[in-house]
Design a protein around this motif. Structure first.
Motif: not given
Ligand SMILES: C[S@@+](CC[C@H](N)C(=O)[O-])C[C@H]1O[C@@H](n2cnc3c(N)ncnc32)[C@H](O)[C@@H]1O
Length: 268
Positions: A13-32
């Motif tokens: 499911x997330x692969x699909x989300x990523x494909x559509x949003x075309x965001x630069x996800x390297x900018x973000x990190x999910x952290x505590x």
């Protein structure tokens, strides 16, 4: 095991989300996060007014749980969130809708319905009297126990959702299970934005191309994308926070235990 099973389902499911949003996800990190659980932080410095990606897409008229039954009002199974109460009356729902129409600031009514008498949106309105709260807002939360009902004054843009496919709360419970791998979860980073009354970011609605379609629901008309825009220069490691109360309607469900910013309102 459970975590492994989750991992495989979500991966698709997330692969699909990523494909559509075309965001630069390297900018973000999910952290505590020091605020609560996990949060979204930057992996490198970003300047004020930059967008870091799309939080939600807004679509017109979509929500299986909301059915229009009274003219000009949507029936919603769930409650209008805390605060914004302009009146409270013991009366029938039909009379309450009429009264809401007459009150200049009324955006909707909400009431407890422990026996689920009103949960079938297609049936005639029961005439019993209930304790109705009249609200000047229609921020809406769904109720797992189904014990609250609301009628919301109809609005132009009825809905905002950010991902029907992988990240919506029907797939990904709120809060997301902490067993999920934060790297895998990155395309669903909007589910990890924490709240603050002194936020580091806000949302800005931008138009989308006419041809834009969401995966899985191509027939839905997408009227805008809500980008997350920084309110100040942020450094690497700084958290992206939003004031939940300032978000447009329907974007966030009722959240227990978070700091209230509009305190005066909530005391009413
Ligand atoms: C969109 S999620 C944010 C991600 C969350 N921190 C997690 O680890 O899953 C929203 C939930 O985070 C929590 N939360 C967010 N901001 C908060 C705050 N300022 N104070 C306390 N809890 C907060 C609430 O439980 C809320 O339901």
């Amino acid at each position: 095991d459970d975590a492994h099973q989750h991992r495989r389902e979500y991966q698709i499911m997330y692969a699909e989300a990523e494909r559509v949003k075309k965001e630069d996800l390297s900018l973000l990190e999910i952290k505590s996060s020091s605020i609560h659980g996990r949060g979204v932080v930057l992996t490198r410095p970003v300047k004020q007014d930059s967008s870091v990606g799309v939080l939600y897409y807004e679509v017109v008229g979509d929500n299986e749980d909301r059915v229009q039954i009274e003219e000009g009002y949507w029936h919603a199974r769930g409650y209008i969130t805390d605060g914004g109460m302009i009146d409270r009356r013991h009366m029938s729902v039909k009379d309450a809708i009429t009264r809401c129409d007459e009150l200049p600031d009324c955006q909707g009514i909400t009431f407890e319905d422990p026996d689920g008498l009103f949960s079938n949106a297609h049936s005639k309105l029961p005439s019993i009297l209930v304790d109705v709260e009249f609200k000047d807002k229609n921020h809406f939360g769904t109720d797992p126990q189904d014990s609250w009902q609301s009628f919301l004054k109809q609005q132009e843009n009825l809905d905002a959702l950010y991902f029907p496919l992988g990240c919506s709360s029907s797939f990904l419970p709120n809060p997301p299970p902490s067993s999920l791998d934060p790297i895998l979860m990155l395309p669903c980073w909007p589910r990890y934005n924490n709240h603050s009354c002194d936020p580091t970011a806000k949302v800005v609605k931008v138009p989308v191309e006419d041809s834009f379609a969401l995966p899985g629901v191509p027939w839905k008309r997408v009227v805008g994308a809500y980008q997350v825009v920084l309110l100040k220069d942020l450094d690497e490691g700084e958290e992206i926070t939003l004031n939940y109360e300032a978000l447009p309607n329907y974007m966030l469900r009722r959240v227990e235990g978070v700091e209230k910013c509009n305190k005066l309102h909530d005391e009413l």
